[in-house]
Write a protein that holds these residues in place. Structure first.
Motif, mmCIF file in Angstrom:
data_model
loop_
_atom_site.group_PDB
_atom_site.id
_atom_site.type_symbol
_atom_site.label_atom_id
_atom_site.label_comp_id
_atom_site.label_asym_id
_atom_site.label_seq_id
_atom_site.Cartn_x
_atom_site.Cartn_y
_atom_site.Cartn_z
ATOM 1 N N LEU A 119 40.623 28.249 -0.827
ATOM 2 C CA LEU A 119 40.329 26.836 -0.652
ATOM 3 C C LEU A 119 39.338 26.824 0.765
ATOM 4 N N GLN A 120 39.660 27.740 1.561
ATOM 5 C CA GLN A 120 38.825 27.839 2.821
ATOM 6 C C GLN A 120 37.439 28.270 2.464
ATOM 7 N N VAL A 121 37.259 29.321 1.547
ATOM 8 C CA VAL A 121 35.686 29.785 1.142
ATOM 9 C C VAL A 121 35.186 28.688 0.474
ATOM 10 N N LEU A 122 35.906 27.920 -0.137
ATOM 11 C CA LEU A 122 35.037 26.762 -0.868
ATOM 12 C C LEU A 122 34.553 25.680 -0.107
ATOM 13 N N VAL A 123 35.335 25.582 1.216
ATOM 14 C CA VAL A 123 34.752 24.396 1.906
ATOM 15 C C VAL A 123 34.176 24.677 3.302
ATOM 16 N N GLU A 124 34.025 26.141 3.429
ATOM 17 C CA GLU A 124 33.298 26.680 4.716
ATOM 18 C C GLU A 124 31.961 26.392 4.694
ATOM 19 N N PRO A 125 31.122 26.312 5.751
ATOM 20 C CA PRO A 125 31.751 25.953 7.254
ATOM 21 C C PRO A 125 31.804 24.510 7.668
ATOM 22 N N VAL A 126 31.769 23.744 6.542
ATOM 23 C CA VAL A 126 31.571 22.283 6.732
ATOM 24 C C VAL A 126 33.100 21.634 7.314
ATOM 25 N N LEU A 127 33.907 21.989 6.342
ATOM 26 C CA LEU A 127 35.405 21.496 6.600
ATOM 27 C C LEU A 127 36.411 22.276 7.178
ATOM 28 N N SER A 128 35.959 23.560 7.264
ATOM 29 C CA SER A 128 36.792 24.669 7.906
ATOM 30 C C SER A 128 35.770 25.491 8.604
ATOM 31 N N ASP A 129 36.525 26.607 9.247
ATOM 32 C CA ASP A 129 35.855 27.774 9.943
ATOM 33 C C ASP A 129 35.523 28.651 8.775
ATOM 34 N N PHE A 130 34.490 29.586 9.060
ATOM 35 C CA PHE A 130 34.271 30.469 8.152
ATOM 36 C C PHE A 130 35.637 31.542 8.049
ATOM 37 N N TYR A 131 35.549 31.918 6.634
ATOM 38 C CA TYR A 131 36.545 32.570 6.298
ATOM 39 C C TYR A 131 36.409 34.176 6.826
ATOM 40 N N SER A 132 37.544 34.834 7.325
ATOM 41 C CA SER A 132 37.337 36.183 7.691
ATOM 42 C C SER A 132 38.876 36.927 7.706
ATOM 43 N N PRO A 133 38.483 38.120 7.317
ATOM 44 C CA PRO A 133 39.948 38.735 6.657
ATOM 45 C C PRO A 133 40.798 39.190 7.773
ATOM 46 N N PRO A 134 42.071 39.273 7.663
ATOM 47 C CA PRO A 134 42.854 40.002 8.762
ATOM 48 C C PRO A 134 42.510 41.332 8.882
ATOM 49 N N ALA A 135 42.596 42.092 10.086
ATOM 50 C CA ALA A 135 42.430 43.433 10.519
ATOM 51 C C ALA A 135 43.107 44.272 9.448
ATOM 52 N N GLY A 136 44.477 43.875 9.255
ATOM 53 C CA GLY A 136 45.319 44.537 8.553
ATOM 54 C C GLY A 136 45.083 44.825 7.097
ATOM 55 N N LEU A 137 44.521 43.597 6.512
ATOM 56 C CA LEU A 137 43.918 43.933 5.016
ATOM 57 C C LEU A 137 42.651 44.622 5.125
ATOM 58 N N VAL A 138 41.724 44.819 5.908
ATOM 59 C CA VAL A 138 40.835 45.583 5.996
ATOM 60 C C VAL A 138 41.541 47.300 6.052
ATOM 61 N N SER A 139 42.104 47.526 6.673
ATOM 62 C CA SER A 139 42.801 49.067 6.825
ATOM 63 C C SER A 139 43.361 49.122 5.925
#
Length: 499
Positions: A119-139
């Motif tokens: 949902l955040q990706v769908l409404v970014e950046p107007v209704l929410s901040d840009f989505y960014s992944p947690p560092a742990g998910l990247v690792s």
């Protein structure tokens, strides 16, 4: 001279014949391609080549690290980005997934059994901040892909000392293995091609802070945000104190958030003084296309580069620009910025109204130690007294500070570009460092200022990996990634099956 070590002849000879290492008693091992660094830059190239069908036994990655995410993970944690916090990266910028689909938002939604990331990706950046992944998910994602491509079968542990050209073509890469891992002090890998992804040479301190540390040994009180400094937060939790934060980028914002979190969570009496060299009061930029938001001292930008730097008009402009124009563009769009996150903005507003966060525009003259052991920061006719100073101004990028890069400039034929980094071609081959049919490539921070702007990013490292792989294919090493193989390999990736 220790047997199996570098001799004066080797050190002072730019191009080695096969007999030179033999006379020094250094064992030589042959492998077609060597990648120096062992971080995410090396990992992305090996991942691309393995997906394109290059056998693991044709490649070696030389590194002091046990995993490709080790240095990145360390820098994240030191700069107050633990596994649960979100990094500054787009949902589709996945080092473990060259296709970028599914994105990190999909992966997190699946892992957490939640629709919130989608949902955040769908409404970014107007209704929410840009989505960014947690560092742990990247690792965790990189770890999974590293197992899939057989990364550890390609890893050779040790410190790389130098890369020298070979008579007849190719290169010798000198490796110092861990103690006891080899019968000689050095070993040499002889290869047709070499890839350098060595990251930043080290920490960068502001000049006045560097002088203070050299003169007074103030490494406990004057710290860099990228070095371990948990003792600062521990001390401030035990007693009231004042901390000065220097810098205005993403790391400064993360350090401030950590300090403010502690104040609000534990009811501390910490005073935070934030020194801005340039205090931004509003939107700024030379024209409408290059304007970005700003305020309260900060320049705001969602990611390290505008999205057009990765695949839009800015990327095309930068590639076509003269070296002088590239330097101008880089200064305009790659300056110090931070994302404008709602939670953090609210927190800063509370801190300002509460009288314990003090943003100040200042150019510091010098740092001294007060009689009671605290730090005195002088600027103009004013001073600030503090218990700690945290330098958040970045990492050292001077190539002369890196042993391998410095040797390459002195003996390998490499040159600097207008930004002071390695000059490379559009295929990321280091100009002047070719050796017969062999090629030496570089990616990451060491090649900033060339034809591609966003080199020091996940997508930038993948872009370089694809360009390098294409050039290697033209040289007969590996093959291009056609649509049929790409689809087949994506299905293998999605199923977690080996390449």
């Amino acid at each position: 001279m220790i047997r199996g070590d570098l001799t004066p002849e080797l050190l002072n000879t730019p191009v080695w014949g096969d007999g030179l290492p033999e006379r020094a008693g250094i064992p030589v091992f042959d492998v077609p391609l060597v990648s120096v660094g062992g971080g995410i830059g090396s990992f992305t190239l090996l991942d691309v080549l393995r997906i394109r069908g290059v056998p693991a036994e044709w490649m070696r990655v030389l590194s002091v690290n046990d995993t490709p995410w080790q240095t990145w993970d360390y820098l994240c944690r030191a700069s107050q980005l633990p596994a649960t916090e979100r990094i500054r990266s787009d949902a589709g910028a996945r080092p473990d997934n060259i296709w970028g689909f599914p994105s990190y938002a999909v992966a997190e939604s699946w892992r957490e059994v939640s629709l919130k990331p989608l949902l955040q990706v769908l409404v970014e950046p107007v209704l929410s901040d840009f989505y960014s992944p947690p560092a742990g998910l990247v690792s965790a994602s990189i770890a999974k892909e590293a197992h899939r491509i057989g990364y550890w079968s390609m890893l050779a542990k040790g410190q790389v000392r130098m890369v020298r050209k070979r008579h007849g073509g190719g290169y010798f890469t000198v490796l110092t293995p861990p103690p006891g891992a080899a019968p000689t002090k050095r070993v040499i890998l002889r290869s047709s091609h070499v890839h350098l992804a060595v990251g930043y040479p080290g920490l960068k301190f502001l000049d006045d802070l560097q002088r203070f540390r050299e003169e007074h040994g103030g490494g406990h009180q004057v710290v860099n945000a990228y070095e371990p400094h948990e003792h600062v937060y521990d001390t401030l939790r035990r007693r009231p104190g004042t901390v000065i934060v220097r810098g205005a980028g993403i790391v400064a914002s993360r350090v401030l958030q950590r300090l403010m979190d502690d104040v609000e969570r534990y009811g501390l009496q910490t005073q935070i003084v934030h020194l801005f060299r340039t205090y931004v009061t509003g939107s700024h930029g030379p024209n409408a296309r290059m304007r970005r938001k700003g305020g309260d001292g900060w320049a705001y930008q969602a990611f390290t580069m505008p999205k057009s730097a990765f695949g839009g008009q800015l990327k095309a402009d930068f590639a076509a620009a003269t070296p002088e124009r590239r330097a101008e563009l880089a200064k305009l769009v790659a300056g110090t910025t931070t994302p404008k996150l709602r939670r953090w903005q609210d927190q800063m507003a509370r801190a300002r109204s509460g009288g314990w966060y003090h943003p100040v525009q200042a150019t510091v003259d010098k740092i001294e130690r007060a009689p009671d052991g605290r730090l005195v920061t002088h600027y103009g006719h004013l001073t600030y007294l503090s218990d700690f100073i945290i330098d958040c101004t970045g990492l050292e990028a001077d190539m002369s500070e890196h042993r391998v890069l410095d040797d390459l400039l002195r003996f390998g034929g490499a040159t600097r570009n207008r930004a002071g980094r390695l000059a490379v071609s559009p295929s990321f081959e280091v100009l002047g460092a070719g050796s017969g049919d062999g090629a030496l490539y570089a990616s990451g921070a060491a090649v900033a200022g060339n034809h591609f702007l966003a080199v020091d990013s996940f997508l930038g490292l993948q872009t370089a990996a694809h360009e390098i792989a294409d050039d290697l294919a033209r040289r007969g090493f590996g093959r291009r990634l056609g649509p049929l193989r790409s689809v087949a390999q994506w299905l293998r990736w999605a199923g977690g099956r080996p390449v």
